[in-house]
Motif scaffolding. Structure first.
Motif, PDB file in Angstrom:
ATOM      1  N   ASN A  52     -12.882   7.855  -6.118  1.00 56.94           N
ATOM      2  CA  ASN A  52     -11.947   8.779  -5.462  1.00 56.94           C
ATOM      3  C   ASN A  52     -11.984   8.676  -3.937  1.00 56.94           C
ATOM      4  N   SER A  53     -12.812   7.779  -3.431  1.00 53.67           N
ATOM      5  CA  SER A  53     -12.931   7.630  -1.976  1.00 53.67           C
ATOM      6  C   SER A  53     -12.094   6.463  -1.490  1.00 53.67           C
ATOM      7  N   ALA A  54     -11.647   6.549  -0.252  1.00 54.20           N
ATOM      8  CA  ALA A  54     -10.819   5.493   0.338  1.00 54.20           C
ATOM      9  C   ALA A  54     -11.566   4.845   1.496  1.00 54.20           C
ATOM     10  N   PRO A  55     -12.388   3.818   1.202  1.00 54.98           N
ATOM     11  CA  PRO A  55     -13.149   3.182   2.280  1.00 54.98           C
ATOM     12  C   PRO A  55     -12.302   2.368   3.243  1.00 54.98           C
ATOM     13  N   ASP A  56     -11.086   2.051   2.834  1.00 56.48           N
ATOM     14  CA  ASP A  56     -10.214   1.262   3.712  1.00 56.48           C
ATOM     15  C   ASP A  56      -8.796   1.804   3.600  1.00 56.48           C
ATOM     16  N   LYS A  57      -8.380   2.489   4.630  1.00 60.53           N
ATOM     17  CA  LYS A  57      -7.002   2.978   4.712  1.00 60.53           C
ATOM     18  C   LYS A  57      -6.321   2.413   5.947  1.00 60.53           C
ATOM     19  N   SER A  58      -6.801   1.254   6.360  1.00 61.38           N
ATOM     20  CA  SER A  58      -6.348   0.651   7.615  1.00 61.38           C
ATOM     21  C   SER A  58      -4.887   0.222   7.600  1.00 61.38           C
ATOM     22  N   GLY A  59      -4.322   0.059   6.413  1.00 58.32           N
ATOM     23  CA  GLY A  59      -2.951  -0.430   6.327  1.00 58.32           C
ATOM     24  C   GLY A  59      -1.880   0.641   6.349  1.00 58.32           C
ATOM     25  N   LEU A  60      -2.264   1.900   6.288  1.00 58.16           N
ATOM     26  CA  LEU A  60      -1.259   2.966   6.321  1.00 58.16           C
ATOM     27  C   LEU A  60      -0.537   2.898   7.656  1.00 58.16           C
ATOM     28  N   PRO A  61       0.811   2.721   7.636  1.00 53.21           N
ATOM     29  CA  PRO A  61       1.535   2.420   8.869  1.00 53.21           C
ATOM     30  C   PRO A  61       1.663   3.592   9.847  1.00 53.21           C
ATOM     31  N   SER A  62       1.586   4.795   9.361  1.00 56.61           N
ATOM     32  CA  SER A  62       1.693   5.950  10.261  1.00 56.61           C
ATOM     33  C   SER A  62       1.122   7.179   9.561  1.00 56.61           C
ATOM     34  N   ASP A  63       1.032   8.265  10.299  1.00 54.51           N
ATOM     35  CA  ASP A  63       0.488   9.488   9.699  1.00 54.51           C
ATOM     36  C   ASP A  63       1.482  10.142   8.729  1.00 54.51           C
ATOM     37  N   ARG A  64       2.651   9.549   8.584  1.00 50.87           N
ATOM     38  CA  ARG A  64       3.571  10.046   7.558  1.00 50.87           C
ATOM     39  C   ARG A  64       3.131   9.617   6.161  1.00 50.87           C
ATOM     40  N   PHE A  65       2.270   8.615   6.113  1.00 50.65           N
ATOM     41  CA  PHE A  65       1.792   8.071   4.845  1.00 50.65           C
ATOM     42  C   PHE A  65       0.411   8.635   4.517  1.00 50.65           C
ATOM     43  N   SER A  66       0.230   9.068   3.286  1.00 47.00           N
ATOM     44  CA  SER A  66      -1.077   9.515   2.830  1.00 47.00           C
ATOM     45  C   SER A  66      -1.213   9.190   1.350  1.00 47.00           C
ATOM     46  N   ALA A  67      -2.444   9.131   0.883  1.00 46.28           N
ATOM     47  CA  ALA A  67      -2.685   8.842  -0.531  1.00 46.28           C
ATOM     48  C   ALA A  67      -3.948   9.548  -0.965  1.00 46.28           C
ATOM     49  N   GLU A  68      -3.969   9.888  -2.226  1.00 46.03           N
ATOM     50  CA  GLU A  68      -5.167  10.463  -2.798  1.00 46.03           C
ATOM     51  C   GLU A  68      -5.351   9.941  -4.213  1.00 46.03           C
TER      52      GLU A  68
END
Lengths: 114, 114
Positions: free
Chosen positions: B52-68
Motif C-alpha cells: 500500500n506504500s508508494a516508494p516512487d511517485k516521481s512520474g506524477l506530472p502535477s499535484d492534480r494527480f494522486s493515487a492510492e
C-alpha cells in the motif's frame, strides 16, 4: 537514471521473413532485466521475451530471440518467420534487479505484409 | 482475478472535472504500476506501489494527480481539474515483487478531456 532508446519508429517485414528491432539503454547498474513487450492494436500489452543481465546466453522463445550485448548496452529482438499476427507496437523495457519501475522505450510499430 | 482489470475502459469528461480510474491487480501481486500512454507514443511512468506504500511517485506530472492503494489490492488514480493534455490511455500493471519483474498489464482506461 536509466534510459531506453528505440531508434526505429516503424519497421515492416514480409510475411515469413525475418526482422530485427533495435534497442539500446543506458545504466550504471550491473544487475538488471531487459524485456520486449508487444502491444497489438487491441491495446493490451503482453511480454514477448525476457533477458537477465547476468546471463550470457541470449534468450529465445520460439520464433523470437534476442541479441544481448551487455558491454554495448544493446538488446535487439529478432522475429523469424514473421506472421500477420506479429503486427503490433513493440516496446523495449529495462528494470533494475532491485525492484522498482520499468523504463520503456518509445516503441517500434511493426507492419507485416502478406 | 485472472488478469489485471481496469475501469472505466473509456471516459469522456469536460475540462475542469475530476476523474477516478480504477485498477484491480492480479491476486497476490504486491507491486502495482500506473503508466500513461499518449496516442502512438511510449509509456510514461507515473507511480509505483509496493503493497500500500508508494516508494516512487516521481512520474506524477502535477499535484492534480494522486493515487492510492488499499488492502494491497485495488488502486485508484485520481486526476483533479482535468486538462486537455491529460487525454491519454492510462495503463495499470501488476507484478510479483522479487521475481523476474515481468509486468502484467490491464487493457487501460482511455481518457478524453473535451
Amino acid at each position: 537514471a536509466q534510459t531506453v532508446t528505440q531508434s526505429q519508429p516503424e519497421m515492416s517485414v514480409q510475411e515469413a521473413e525475418t526482422v530485427t528491432l533495435s534497442c539500446t539503454y543506458d545504466t550504471s547498474e550491473s544487475d538488471y532485466y531487459l524485456f520486449w513487450y508487444k502491444q497489438p492494436p487491441s491495446r493490451q500489452m503482453i511480454l514477448v521475451i525476457r533477458q537477465e543481465a547476468y546471463k550470457q546466453q541470449n534468450a529465445t522463445e520460439n520464433r523470437f530471440s534476442v541479441n544481448f550485448q551487455k558491454a554495448a548496452k544493446s538488446f535487439s529482438l529478432k522475429i523469424s518467420d514473421s506472421q500477420l499476427g506479429d503486427a503490433a507496437m513493440y516496446f523495449c523495457a529495462y528494470r533494475s534487479f532491485n525492484a522498482g519501475k520499468s523504463t520503456f522505450g518509445d516503441g517500434t510499430t511493426l507492419t507485416v505484409k502478406p | 482475478g485472472a488478469g489485471v482489470s481496469q475501469s472505466p475502459s473509456n471516459k469522456v469528461t469536460e475540462k475542469g472535472k475530476d476523474v477516478e480510474l480504477r485498477c484491480d491487480p492480479i491476486s497476490g501481486h504486491t507491486a502495482l504500476y500506473w503508466y500513461r500512454q499518449r496516442l502512438g507514443q511510449g509509456l510514461e511512468f507515473l507511480i509505483y506501489f509496493q503493497g500500500n506504500s508508494a516508494p516512487d511517485k516521481s512520474g506524477l506530472p502535477s499535484d492534480r494527480f494522486s493515487a492510492e492503494r488499499t488492502g494491497e489490492s485495488v488502486s485508484t488514480l485520481t486526476i483533479q481539474r482535468t486538462q486537455q493534455e491529460d487525454s491519454a490511455v492510462y495503463l495499470c500493471a501488476s507484478a510479483v515483487e522479487g521475481l523476474s519483474g515481468e509486468l502484467f498489464f490491464g487493457e487501460g482506461s482511455r481518457l478524453t478531456v473535451l
